[in-house]
Design a protein around this motif. Structure first.
Motif, PDB file in Angstrom:
ATOM      1  N   LEU A 153       0.854  -1.184   0.000  1.00 34.17           N
ATOM      2  CA  LEU A 153       0.000   0.000   0.000  1.00 34.17           C
ATOM      3  C   LEU A 153       0.889   1.234   0.000  1.00 34.17           C
ATOM      4  CD1 LEU A 153      -2.863   1.335   0.384  1.00 34.17           C
ATOM      5  CD2 LEU A 153      -2.423   1.210   2.841  1.00 34.17           C
ATOM      6  N   LEU A 154       0.556   2.188  -0.863  1.00 33.70           N
ATOM      7  CA  LEU A 154       1.284   3.462  -0.915  1.00 33.70           C
ATOM      8  C   LEU A 154       0.298   4.595  -0.697  1.00 33.70           C
ATOM      9  CD1 LEU A 154       4.103   4.483  -3.341  1.00 33.70           C
ATOM     10  CD2 LEU A 154       2.166   6.038  -2.995  1.00 33.70           C
ATOM     11  N   LEU A 155       0.698   5.535   0.162  1.00 29.24           N
ATOM     12  CA  LEU A 155      -0.113   6.711   0.467  1.00 29.24           C
ATOM     13  C   LEU A 155       0.740   7.949   0.220  1.00 29.24           C
ATOM     14  CD1 LEU A 155      -1.393   5.373   3.894  1.00 29.24           C
ATOM     15  CD2 LEU A 155      -2.754   5.461   1.809  1.00 29.24           C
ATOM     16  N   SER A 156       0.178   8.948  -0.462  1.00 31.01           N
ATOM     17  CA  SER A 156       0.957  10.133  -0.824  1.00 31.01           C
ATOM     18  C   SER A 156       0.186  11.412  -0.550  1.00 31.01           C
ATOM     19  CB  SER A 156       1.337  10.082  -2.310  1.00 31.01           C
ATOM     20  OG  SER A 156       1.977  11.286  -2.711  1.00 31.01           O
ATOM     21  N   LYS A 157       0.853  12.360   0.118  1.00 31.67           N
ATOM     22  CA  LYS A 157       0.296  13.706   0.257  1.00 31.67           C
ATOM     23  C   LYS A 157       0.354  14.461  -1.065  1.00 31.67           C
ATOM     24  CE  LYS A 157       1.248  14.990   5.086  1.00 31.67           C
ATOM     25  NZ  LYS A 157       2.067  15.897   5.938  1.00 31.67           N
ATOM     26  N   TYR A 158       1.330  14.108  -1.877  1.00 35.74           N
ATOM     27  CA  TYR A 158       1.533  14.819  -3.128  1.00 35.74           C
ATOM     28  C   TYR A 158       0.579  14.290  -4.203  1.00 35.74           C
ATOM     29  CZ  TYR A 158       5.953  16.086  -0.879  1.00 35.74           C
ATOM     30  OH  TYR A 158       6.898  16.536  -0.005  1.00 35.74           O
ATOM     31  N   ARG A 159       0.319  15.130  -5.170  1.00 39.00           N
ATOM     32  CA  ARG A 159      -0.534  14.732  -6.288  1.00 39.00           C
ATOM     33  C   ARG A 159       0.138  13.618  -7.076  1.00 39.00           C
ATOM     34  NH1 ARG A 159      -1.165  16.863 -11.740  1.00 39.00           N
ATOM     35  NH2 ARG A 159      -3.245  16.341 -12.522  1.00 39.00           N
ATOM     36  N   ILE A 160      -0.607  12.563  -7.329  1.00 42.80           N
ATOM     37  CA  ILE A 160      -0.142  11.429  -8.132  1.00 42.80           C
ATOM     38  C   ILE A 160      -0.632  11.628  -9.555  1.00 42.80           C
ATOM     39  CG2 ILE A 160      -0.294   8.939  -8.499  1.00 42.80           C
ATOM     40  CD1 ILE A 160      -0.659   8.637  -5.472  1.00 42.80           C
ATOM     41  N   THR A 161       0.291  11.580 -10.524  1.00 43.48           N
ATOM     42  CA  THR A 161      -0.100  11.771 -11.920  1.00 43.48           C
ATOM     43  C   THR A 161      -0.142  10.469 -12.706  1.00 43.48           C
ATOM     44  OG1 THR A 161       2.180  12.224 -12.612  1.00 43.48           O
ATOM     45  CG2 THR A 161       0.846  14.106 -11.924  1.00 43.48           C
TER      46      THR A 161
END
Length: 281
Positions: free
Chosen positions: A88-96
Protein backbone atom coordinates in the motif's frame (compact mmCIF):
# COMPACT_ATOMS: atom_id res chain seq x y z
CA UNK A 1 10.20 15.62 1.64
CA UNK A 2 9.96 12.56 3.88
CA UNK A 3 9.30 8.99 2.72
CA UNK A 4 8.68 6.15 5.17
CA UNK A 5 8.90 2.48 4.20
CA UNK A 6 7.68 -0.20 6.60
CA UNK A 7 6.86 -3.89 6.50
CA UNK A 8 4.05 -3.76 9.05
CA UNK A 9 3.66 -7.57 9.54
CA UNK A 10 -0.12 -7.03 9.19
CA UNK A 11 0.08 -4.98 12.41
CA UNK A 12 1.00 -7.99 14.54
CA UNK A 13 3.31 -7.02 17.39
CA UNK A 14 5.61 -9.12 19.55
CA UNK A 15 2.67 -10.08 21.80
CA UNK A 16 0.95 -11.72 18.76
CA UNK A 17 -1.86 -9.17 18.86
CA UNK A 18 -2.86 -7.01 15.90
CA UNK A 19 -2.93 -3.31 16.65
CA UNK A 20 -3.26 -1.33 13.45
CA UNK A 21 -3.77 1.77 15.59
CA UNK A 22 -0.18 1.35 16.84
CA UNK A 23 1.07 1.36 13.23
CA UNK A 24 -1.00 4.46 12.54
CA UNK A 25 0.31 6.22 15.67
CA UNK A 26 3.95 5.62 14.67
CA UNK A 27 3.33 6.85 11.13
CA UNK A 28 1.56 9.99 12.32
CA UNK A 29 4.47 10.83 14.63
CA UNK A 30 6.91 10.41 11.74
CA UNK A 31 4.72 12.75 9.63
CA UNK A 32 5.80 11.47 6.20
CA UNK A 33 4.79 12.91 2.87
CA UNK A 34 4.76 9.43 1.29
CA UNK A 35 4.08 6.16 3.10
CA UNK A 36 5.12 2.82 1.58
CA UNK A 37 3.82 -0.25 3.41
CA UNK A 38 4.34 -3.96 2.89
CA UNK A 39 2.48 -6.98 4.37
CA UNK A 40 -0.89 -5.28 4.53
CA UNK A 41 -3.71 -7.82 4.89
CA UNK A 42 -7.46 -8.09 4.38
CA UNK A 43 -9.74 -11.01 5.26
CA UNK A 44 -6.92 -13.25 6.54
CA UNK A 45 -8.25 -14.64 9.85
CA UNK A 46 -5.69 -17.49 9.76
CA UNK A 47 -2.76 -15.10 10.11
CA UNK A 48 -1.30 -14.68 13.59
CA UNK A 49 -3.57 -12.42 15.62
CA UNK A 50 -6.49 -12.81 13.15
CA UNK A 51 -6.05 -10.30 10.31
CA UNK A 52 -9.71 -10.43 9.32
CA UNK A 53 -10.18 -6.65 8.96
CA UNK A 54 -9.52 -4.83 5.69
CA UNK A 55 -6.27 -3.11 6.63
CA UNK A 56 -5.98 -1.43 3.23
CA UNK A 57 -9.20 0.40 4.00
CA UNK A 58 -8.28 1.07 7.64
CA UNK A 59 -4.93 2.63 6.77
CA UNK A 60 -6.24 4.67 3.84
CA UNK A 61 -9.06 5.94 6.06
CA UNK A 62 -6.65 6.94 8.82
CA UNK A 63 -4.74 9.15 6.38
CA UNK A 64 -7.62 10.84 4.64
CA UNK A 65 -5.50 13.67 3.28
CA UNK A 66 -3.34 11.20 1.36
CA UNK A 67 -4.01 9.58 -1.99
CA UNK A 68 -3.89 5.79 -1.72
CA UNK A 69 -2.69 3.11 -4.15
CA UNK A 70 -3.08 -0.52 -3.14
CA UNK A 71 -1.57 -3.63 -4.63
CA UNK A 72 -2.66 -6.95 -3.10
CA UNK A 73 -0.08 -9.13 -4.81
CA UNK A 74 -1.69 -12.21 -3.28
CA UNK A 75 -5.45 -12.49 -3.77
CA UNK A 76 -7.01 -15.85 -2.92
CA UNK A 77 -10.75 -16.45 -2.85
CA UNK A 78 -12.52 -18.42 -0.13
CA UNK A 79 -16.32 -18.58 0.01
CA UNK A 80 -16.32 -16.01 -2.79
CA UNK A 81 -14.43 -13.54 -0.57
CA UNK A 82 -10.98 -12.23 -1.50
CA UNK A 83 -8.16 -12.77 0.98
CA UNK A 84 -5.67 -10.05 0.10
CA UNK A 85 -2.05 -9.49 1.08
CA UNK A 86 0.40 -6.99 -0.34
CA UNK A 87 1.56 -3.41 -0.62
CA UNK A 88 0.00 0.00 0.00
CA UNK A 89 1.28 3.46 -0.91
CA UNK A 90 -0.11 6.71 0.47
CA UNK A 91 0.96 10.13 -0.82
CA UNK A 92 0.30 13.71 0.26
CA UNK A 93 1.53 14.82 -3.13
CA UNK A 94 -0.53 14.73 -6.29
CA UNK A 95 -0.14 11.43 -8.13
CA UNK A 96 -0.10 11.77 -11.92
CA UNK A 97 0.53 8.13 -12.90
CA UNK A 98 0.27 4.69 -11.31
CA UNK A 99 1.90 1.50 -12.59
CA UNK A 100 1.51 -1.87 -10.87
CA UNK A 101 4.27 -4.26 -11.83
CA UNK A 102 4.04 -8.03 -11.38
CA UNK A 103 7.46 -9.47 -10.59
CA UNK A 104 8.75 -12.86 -11.80
CA UNK A 105 7.87 -15.99 -9.85
CA UNK A 106 9.90 -18.74 -11.57
CA UNK A 107 9.40 -22.31 -10.34
CA UNK A 108 12.06 -23.36 -7.84
CA UNK A 109 12.18 -27.03 -6.84
CA UNK A 110 14.32 -26.23 -3.81
CA UNK A 111 11.74 -23.81 -2.41
CA UNK A 112 8.11 -24.58 -3.25
CA UNK A 113 6.77 -22.05 -0.72
CA UNK A 114 6.28 -18.39 -1.51
CA UNK A 115 3.73 -16.02 -2.95
CA UNK A 116 3.34 -13.68 -5.93
CA UNK A 117 5.31 -10.46 -5.64
CA UNK A 118 4.78 -7.03 -7.15
CA UNK A 119 5.84 -3.41 -7.09
CA UNK A 120 3.82 -0.19 -6.94
CA UNK A 121 5.12 2.72 -9.00
CA UNK A 122 3.70 6.22 -8.76
CA UNK A 123 4.74 9.48 -10.38
CA UNK A 124 4.26 12.28 -7.87
CA UNK A 125 4.48 16.03 -8.18
CA UNK A 126 6.99 16.56 -5.39
CA UNK A 127 8.38 19.98 -4.37
CA UNK A 128 11.56 19.37 -6.38
CA UNK A 129 9.69 18.25 -9.48
CA UNK A 130 8.15 15.04 -10.78
CA UNK A 131 9.58 11.89 -9.25
CA UNK A 132 8.89 8.18 -9.38
CA UNK A 133 8.40 6.40 -6.04
CA UNK A 134 8.34 2.59 -6.07
CA UNK A 135 7.78 0.12 -3.26
CA UNK A 136 8.07 -3.66 -3.22
CA UNK A 137 8.42 -6.77 -1.07
CA UNK A 138 10.62 -9.46 -2.59
CA UNK A 139 10.62 -13.22 -2.09
CA UNK A 140 12.11 -14.53 1.15
CA UNK A 141 12.30 -18.31 0.73
CA UNK A 142 13.78 -18.62 -2.76
CA UNK A 143 17.05 -16.98 -3.80
CA UNK A 144 16.29 -17.94 -7.41
CA UNK A 145 12.99 -16.05 -7.37
CA UNK A 146 14.41 -13.11 -5.44
CA UNK A 147 17.26 -12.62 -7.92
CA UNK A 148 14.82 -12.86 -10.83
CA UNK A 149 12.75 -10.14 -9.18
CA UNK A 150 15.79 -7.90 -8.69
CA UNK A 151 16.76 -8.33 -12.35
CA UNK A 152 13.21 -7.39 -13.38
CA UNK A 153 13.36 -4.26 -11.23
CA UNK A 154 16.61 -3.30 -12.92
CA UNK A 155 15.02 -3.89 -16.33
CA UNK A 156 11.99 -1.78 -15.42
CA UNK A 157 14.32 0.97 -14.24
CA UNK A 158 16.21 0.88 -17.54
CA UNK A 159 12.90 0.96 -19.40
CA UNK A 160 11.71 4.01 -17.44
CA UNK A 161 14.97 5.88 -18.00
CA UNK A 162 14.87 5.15 -21.73
CA UNK A 163 11.21 6.15 -22.04
CA UNK A 164 11.99 9.40 -20.21
CA UNK A 165 14.73 10.05 -22.76
CA UNK A 166 12.54 9.28 -25.78
CA UNK A 167 9.02 10.30 -24.81
CA UNK A 168 7.41 13.73 -24.66
CA UNK A 169 3.71 14.22 -23.81
CA UNK A 170 1.51 14.65 -26.88
CA UNK A 171 -1.89 16.22 -26.19
CA UNK A 172 -3.07 15.37 -29.71
CA UNK A 173 -3.26 11.66 -28.77
CA UNK A 174 -6.39 9.99 -27.45
CA UNK A 175 -6.84 10.27 -23.70
CA UNK A 176 -5.47 6.84 -22.66
CA UNK A 177 -2.16 7.72 -24.35
CA UNK A 178 -1.82 11.04 -22.55
CA UNK A 179 0.20 9.70 -19.64
CA UNK A 180 2.30 12.80 -19.18
CA UNK A 181 6.00 12.77 -18.39
CA UNK A 182 7.37 9.82 -16.42
CA UNK A 183 10.87 10.72 -15.17
CA UNK A 184 13.86 8.47 -14.72
CA UNK A 185 14.53 9.98 -11.29
CA UNK A 186 13.27 7.54 -8.69
CA UNK A 187 13.18 6.26 -5.14
CA UNK A 188 12.93 2.48 -4.70
CA UNK A 189 12.07 1.20 -1.24
CA UNK A 190 10.66 -1.74 0.65
CA UNK A 191 11.47 -5.09 2.19
CA UNK A 192 13.93 -6.60 -0.28
CA UNK A 193 14.56 -9.70 1.87
CA UNK A 194 18.31 -9.63 1.31
CA UNK A 195 21.06 -8.59 3.68
CA UNK A 196 23.82 -6.14 2.68
CA UNK A 197 26.33 -8.90 1.91
CA UNK A 198 24.07 -10.86 -0.46
CA UNK A 199 24.43 -10.89 -4.28
CA UNK A 200 20.96 -9.45 -4.82
CA UNK A 201 22.03 -6.13 -3.31
CA UNK A 202 25.13 -6.11 -5.51
CA UNK A 203 22.85 -6.71 -8.51
CA UNK A 204 20.66 -3.75 -7.55
CA UNK A 205 23.73 -1.52 -7.57
CA UNK A 206 25.50 -3.05 -10.58
CA UNK A 207 26.47 -0.71 -13.39
CA UNK A 208 26.79 -1.69 -17.04
CA UNK A 209 26.50 1.64 -18.84
CA UNK A 210 23.04 0.93 -20.25
CA UNK A 211 21.05 2.72 -17.55
CA UNK A 212 20.99 6.50 -17.67
CA UNK A 213 20.56 6.93 -13.91
CA UNK A 214 22.38 4.46 -11.69
CA UNK A 215 20.86 3.31 -8.39
CA UNK A 216 22.64 4.09 -5.13
CA UNK A 217 22.05 2.68 -1.65
CA UNK A 218 20.90 5.78 0.23
CA UNK A 219 22.08 4.47 3.62
CA UNK A 220 25.62 3.88 2.35
CA UNK A 221 25.61 7.36 0.85
CA UNK A 222 24.55 9.09 4.07
CA UNK A 223 26.49 6.85 6.50
CA UNK A 224 29.80 6.07 4.77
CA UNK A 225 31.86 3.61 6.77
CA UNK A 226 29.22 3.27 9.50
CA UNK A 227 27.71 0.00 10.70
CA UNK A 228 24.31 -0.54 9.17
CA UNK A 229 21.31 -0.19 11.48
CA UNK A 230 19.24 -3.40 11.59
CA UNK A 231 15.71 -3.16 10.25
CA UNK A 232 14.52 -6.51 11.68
CA UNK A 233 15.45 -8.84 14.51
CA UNK A 234 14.78 -6.46 17.39
CA UNK A 235 12.37 -6.66 20.33
CA UNK A 236 12.40 -10.46 20.72
CA UNK A 237 10.48 -11.51 17.61
CA UNK A 238 10.91 -15.14 16.51
CA UNK A 239 12.41 -14.04 13.19
CA UNK A 240 15.17 -13.45 12.23
CA UNK A 241 17.75 -15.20 14.40
CA UNK A 242 19.81 -12.03 14.78
CA UNK A 243 19.29 -8.36 13.96
CA UNK A 244 20.09 -7.48 10.35
CA UNK A 245 19.08 -5.18 7.51
CA UNK A 246 16.38 -6.32 5.05
CA UNK A 247 14.78 -2.95 4.20
CA UNK A 248 16.32 -0.32 1.93
CA UNK A 249 16.07 2.93 0.05
CA UNK A 250 17.75 2.95 -3.36
CA UNK A 251 17.77 6.32 -5.14
CA UNK A 252 18.88 7.42 -8.59
CA UNK A 253 22.24 9.16 -8.63
CA UNK A 254 20.79 12.51 -9.69
CA UNK A 255 18.96 12.71 -6.34
CA UNK A 256 22.08 12.28 -4.20
CA UNK A 257 22.69 16.03 -3.69
CA UNK A 258 19.16 16.24 -2.24
CA UNK A 259 19.40 13.25 0.12
CA UNK A 260 19.61 14.49 3.70
CA UNK A 261 19.50 11.30 5.76
CA UNK A 262 18.26 7.74 6.09
CA UNK A 263 17.25 6.58 9.58
CA UNK A 264 15.79 3.45 11.14
CA UNK A 265 13.16 3.90 13.83
CA UNK A 266 14.21 1.15 16.21
CA UNK A 267 11.94 1.94 19.17
CA UNK A 268 8.62 0.52 18.01
CA UNK A 269 7.68 -3.14 18.46
CA UNK A 270 4.45 -2.83 16.44
CA UNK A 271 5.95 -5.04 13.69
CA UNK A 272 8.82 -7.50 13.27
CA UNK A 273 10.39 -4.87 10.97
CA UNK A 274 11.31 -1.29 11.81
CA UNK A 275 10.17 1.76 9.82
CA UNK A 276 12.92 3.30 7.70
CA UNK A 277 12.86 7.00 6.86
CA UNK A 278 14.32 8.90 3.91
CA UNK A 279 14.57 12.68 4.18
CA UNK A 280 15.25 14.48 0.94
CA UNK A 281 15.39 18.21 0.14
Amino acid sequence: MRVVSWNIHWGCGKDSRIRIHAIIDVLRKLNPDIICLQEVAANHPELEGNANANQFRQLAGAFGGYRSVLEPTSEIYQNNMPRQFGNLLLSKYRITQVHRHSLPWPPDETSPAGMPRGMIEVVVEAPGGKLRVLTTHLEYYSAVQRMAQVKQIKYLHWEACERARLYQPDLSLDAPFQLGFRPGSAIYCGDFNFTPDMPERAEMLATDGSIALQLVDAWSHTHPGSARAPTAGLHGFKWPERPDCYDYFFVTEDLLPRVIDVTVQSETAASDHQPIVLDIA
